[in-house]
Scaffold this active site. Structure first.
Site, mmCIF file in Angstrom:
data_model
loop_
_atom_site.group_PDB
_atom_site.id
_atom_site.type_symbol
_atom_site.label_atom_id
_atom_site.label_comp_id
_atom_site.label_asym_id
_atom_site.label_seq_id
_atom_site.Cartn_x
_atom_site.Cartn_y
_atom_site.Cartn_z
ATOM 1 N NE ARG A 234 -3.191 14.667 -2.071
ATOM 2 C CZ ARG A 234 -4.317 13.992 -2.140
ATOM 3 N NH1 ARG A 234 -5.373 14.415 -1.490
ATOM 4 N NH2 ARG A 234 -4.382 12.899 -2.848
ATOM 5 C CD GLU B 248 -3.271 11.238 1.580
ATOM 6 O OE1 GLU B 248 -4.417 11.403 2.016
ATOM 7 O OE2 GLU B 248 -2.987 11.116 0.384
ATOM 8 C CG ASN C 154 -4.822 17.263 1.444
ATOM 9 O OD1 ASN C 154 -5.246 17.490 0.306
ATOM 10 N ND2 ASN C 154 -4.726 16.046 1.947
ATOM 11 C CG HIS D 1 -4.177 7.428 -3.065
ATOM 12 N ND1 HIS D 1 -5.024 6.376 -3.362
ATOM 13 C CD2 HIS D 1 -4.983 8.442 -2.678
ATOM 14 C CE1 HIS D 1 -6.271 6.749 -3.177
ATOM 15 N NE2 HIS D 1 -6.283 8.002 -2.759
ATOM 16 N NE ARG E 4 -12.276 9.047 -7.547
ATOM 17 C CZ ARG E 4 -11.182 9.232 -6.817
ATOM 18 N NH1 ARG E 4 -10.114 8.498 -7.014
ATOM 19 N NH2 ARG E 4 -11.152 10.157 -5.894
#
Ligand code: ADP
Length: 401
Positions: free
Chosen positions: A93, A385, A7, A182, A243
């Site tokens: 990923r 993940e 990742n 996501h 963000r």
């Protein structure tokens, strides 16, 4: 045989090594603070004769190449200890697969070219993902390189959900639409939640909330994601660590026209200096909670705004789904902050959502936090993940390779 998952983010490289076909974890770790002078950290743990061994090194990692070389060298040692020291595949990923990549793909020259063409859609994420793939290809040429896309989970969104209210040609000719991100996390926790509820994912209606530094919500109707809060980029939707989330686009014109800010600096502002950090100067919820305890009003308002936005999405997605079987919290904040979970669900009793305060506060790891006899089960499911990528990549290889 084993599968390695990489990742590769802009300043970190996380990895996990799993055995095949059982997907038992053999090793994991990360290089953090890549390309940040004198600050790099590499930690790795691996299973040796049934016991976990850990190593932690502080050193400078000039770039991704230095990071991945350190990982490859350490893993090489570990893989040699395995009965069958073969890495069959590396699962990567990739944040943005556009409309082209709807499922995992084995990487070849043509795929690399296509990923490069997708960079304008994800300039902050895809370049680091691509770098990880190219370096792994050169360091592990015998392994199949499989790209797994964050966006793929959303390929079934209906047009009324993924289209913006813009002239249609902007979608048709420039690809401007909601893509969602996501996806690996939402899909992983949804299937874990279904297992917890005692069925397969296609039996349940769910809202999954991934609340970490980046944050997003997804509405999942019997396994099919039908709406999500992140959009064309991961900037839309919930208020995040740095963000802004949902914003009237006119703010951008105002900042440019009236305050003389360049588009580059506005992009930086909205991505790196907004959200919780913009509202109270701090993006880490642990620190925000302690600021609130010390009486900091801005921190209090920032967390209220964060939870209020989550609650609005829960309400919207209940309307989208018509009914709800379960609500899932995941991500660093969702997994670890009972306070945030409580605030997000506060006042939702009429929708059948209520948290058992005691269960919520005492929960460690995975479990149910809704009160007895509530219509909606509220669950906390730690995301993984890398494991999610390993599942997708190995299933894909089994079925198509
Ligand atoms: P990323 O999006 O970078 O993967 P994570 O999912 O790891 O982020 O979430 C990181 C965030 O989780 C931190 O910024 C912090 O706000 C939050 N977090 C971690 N532990 C706790 C905790 N015990 N209480 C509250 N928030 C926490």
């Amino acid at each position: 045989m084993s599968i390695l998952v990489l990742n590769s983010g802009s300043s970190s490289l996380k990895f996990k090594l799993f055995s095949l076909p059982s997907l038992a974890l053999l090793a994991s770790g990360a290089v953090e603070e890549i390309a940040i002078r004198d600050q790099g950290r590499f930690h790795i743990k691996w299973l040796q004769k049934g016991t976990w061994v850990e190593e932690d090194t502080c050193s400078q990692f000039e770039d991704h190449e230095a990071a991945i070389q350190a990982v490859a060298a350490s893993l090489d040692r570990i893989i040699r200890l395995l009965p069958d020291g073969v890495v069959k595949a590396v699962g990567h990923r990739v944040v943005h697969g556009g409309e082209r990549f709807l499922e995992p793909v084995v990487v070849n020259g043509e795929v690399i070219e296509a990923l490069r063409e997708l960079i304008p859609l994800a300039p902050l994420h895809n370049p680091a993902n691509l770098k990880g793939i190219e370096l792994a290809m050169s360091l592990m040429p015998d392994a199949l390189q499989v790209a797994v896309f964050d966006t793929a989970f959303y390929h079934g969104l209906p047009p009324y959900s993924f289209l913006y209210g813009l002239p249609l040609w902007l979608y048709r000719e420039a690809g401007i639409r909601r893509y969602g991100f996501h996806g690996t996390s939402h899909s992983y926790v949804a299937s874990q939640a279904a297992a917890h509820l005692g069925g397969s994912v296609d039996r349940f209606k769910m809202i999954t909330l991934h609340l970490g530094n980046g944050a997003s919500a997804a509405a999942i109707d019997r396994g099919q994601c039908v709406d999500t809060s992140m959009g064309f980029t991961p900037l839309e939707g919930l208020i995040m660590g740095t963000r802004c989330g949902d914003l009237d686009p006119s703010v951008i014109f105002f900042l440019n026209r009236e305050l003389g800010m360049s588009f580059e600096s506005i992009e930086e502002l909205l991505n790196r200096d907004s959200g919780l950090k913009g509202l109270c100067g701090e993006s880490d919820v642990r620190e925000i909670l302690s600021m609130i305890q010390r009486g900091n009003n801005d921190a209090s308002t920032a967390l209220e705004a964060f939870c209020y936005r989550v609650k609005k999405y829960i309400g919207a997605y209940m309307a989208v789904l018509g009914e709800l079987d379960c609500l899932v919290f995941t991500g660093g904040i969702g997994e670890n902050s009972p306070e945030v979970r409580e605030r997000c669900c506060d006042g939702l009793e009429t929708f059948g959502i209520a948290i058992d305060k005691e269960a919520n506060r005492s929960l460690k790891g995975q479990g149910v936090i809704s009160g007895a006899n509530r219509r909606v089960q509220v669950l906390v499911i730690p995301t993984d993940e890398e494991y999610g990528i390993a599942i997708q990549a190995s299933k894909f290889l089994e079925s198509k390779w």
